[in-house]
Design an enzyme around this catalytic site. Sequence first.
Site, PDB file in Angstrom:
ATOM      1  N   ARG A  36       0.831  -1.220   0.000  1.00 12.49           N
ATOM      2  CA  ARG A  36       0.000   0.000   0.000  1.00 12.49           C
ATOM      3  C   ARG A  36       0.862   1.266   0.000  1.00 12.49           C
ATOM      4  O   ARG A  36       0.450   2.289  -0.539  1.00 12.49           O
ATOM      5  CB  ARG A  36      -0.929   0.007   1.201  1.00 12.49           C
ATOM      6  N   LYS A 209     -20.164 -16.754   2.032  1.00 14.82           N
ATOM      7  CA  LYS A 209     -21.612 -16.599   2.183  1.00 14.82           C
ATOM      8  C   LYS A 209     -22.304 -15.948   0.995  1.00 14.82           C
ATOM      9  O   LYS A 209     -21.833 -14.932   0.486  1.00 14.82           O
ATOM     10  CB  LYS A 209     -21.883 -15.719   3.398  1.00 14.82           C
ATOM     11  N   GLY A 372     -10.112  -8.810  -0.270  1.00 14.44           N
ATOM     12  CA  GLY A 372      -9.032  -9.340   0.557  1.00 14.44           C
ATOM     13  C   GLY A 372      -8.531 -10.740   0.266  1.00 14.44           C
ATOM     14  O   GLY A 372      -7.396 -10.932  -0.182  1.00 14.44           O
ATOM     15  N   GLY A 395     -13.179  -3.182   0.491  1.00 11.68           N
ATOM     16  CA  GLY A 395     -14.577  -2.744   0.584  1.00 11.68           C
ATOM     17  C   GLY A 395     -15.007  -1.895  -0.597  1.00 11.68           C
ATOM     18  O   GLY A 395     -16.110  -2.053  -1.127  1.00 11.68           O
TER      19      GLY A 395
END
Length: 416
Positions: A36, A209, A372, A395
Amino acid sequence: MKKTLTDIDVRGKKVLVRVDYNVPFDANFKITNDKRIMETLPTIEYLLKKNASIILMSHLGRPKGKVVSEMSLKPIAIRLGKILGKSIKFVSENCVSVESKKVAKNLKPGQIFLLENLRFHPGEESKNDSGEKNKSSMDTFAKDLASMGEVFIQDAFGAVHRSHASTTGIVKYVKDAATGFLVKKELKFLRKILENPVRPFLAILGGAKVSDKISIIKNLLEKVDSIIIGGAMAYTFLKAQDVNTGASLVENDKLDLALDIFKKTKERKVNFLLPVDHVITNKIDFIKKNVTSDATIENTIDEAIRDGFMGVDIGVKSIEKFAEIIKSAKTIVWNGPLGIFEIDEFSKGTVEIAKVVADVTDKGVISVIGGGDSITAAKKARIDKKISHISTGGGAFLEFLEGKDLPGITVLPDKK
Ligand code: AMP
């Protein structure tokens, strides 16, 4: 189109740059991965060339408006200084203190000042001391940050899905604002695939999920030609079709939703692919992330999983079938592993599929991976360098795929 760094006058100016230095640390506060930091170098080097003075702003972790010394950005100032071969100015504890503002005021062209963790201040996430939403505290903090510079550059793609003082609030208090090179690159790839993909366009979705990915599936159904579903998510879809899923992870309250998605794929004529076989086991240690020595591991003969066994990876026939579809695609977007890839015995599906995606990228296909675990999986398969674009925004990447507005981008001025 949003204004970018090269569209605004930064020469000799004091430039506030929002970066995402939320890097991982080990137990001894050593940075374990500086990707990053490295990703922000093109923007920093451009500004240095333009003789600007640079004020870098970032959050780290979730200190929730309080000073938490373990989440100080000091080690990052040291690492950045080593990378650039110059000393980075830093003031501890409060990024808008009198001392911090003094350093900003006296900053000379070519000098860099890294502000302390923005989230040590309750105004950053617009929450007051008791954790309640407080817009005026965000506004005051945004104004304080803006007062230290003249123009604002947004280069923290990992933070643009949040409406915080340093992402949205600050913009109205500066003379000009634009995207940095990292954000520009992210938007270029993400817009290209979602707004104007070269067809056939394929989405590969895995992970734990269905409920986490439902908005992504719904949005992508409107845009893609094919969707491959892997990971634990696949078992909810299989059970909805009355296939035996044994002890696999199934979201029983999402079976109707799965049926609704099947209906939509038919209406939209989207090729919706589920695994046709699986790697299954009867014992697994989820805490230690390993298989016990007395566990049975098998590849099923078809999509059914017998009682007492759970699906942990896509099987060999599924790998073959999915590889065929991947080879016929021209644009690919991938989020989520296709099995419990953290355990070597169950990583083959994810790794083999990643290799096929890398091979077709070599032949000119545009591939984008984000979120991620998907990045970790691409690294495990050693193909991360071969992908067209690996998104830095977990996100933000997922919200973009969901079709949501990214407030930290929307707020920036358009190119004239
Ligand atoms: P996500 O954050 O939703 O992308 O989910 C990633 C997680 O899904 C990883 O930790 C995987 O181990 C897990 N996962 C993938 N396939 C399975 C599976 N068949 N059963 C249980 N967990 C899985």
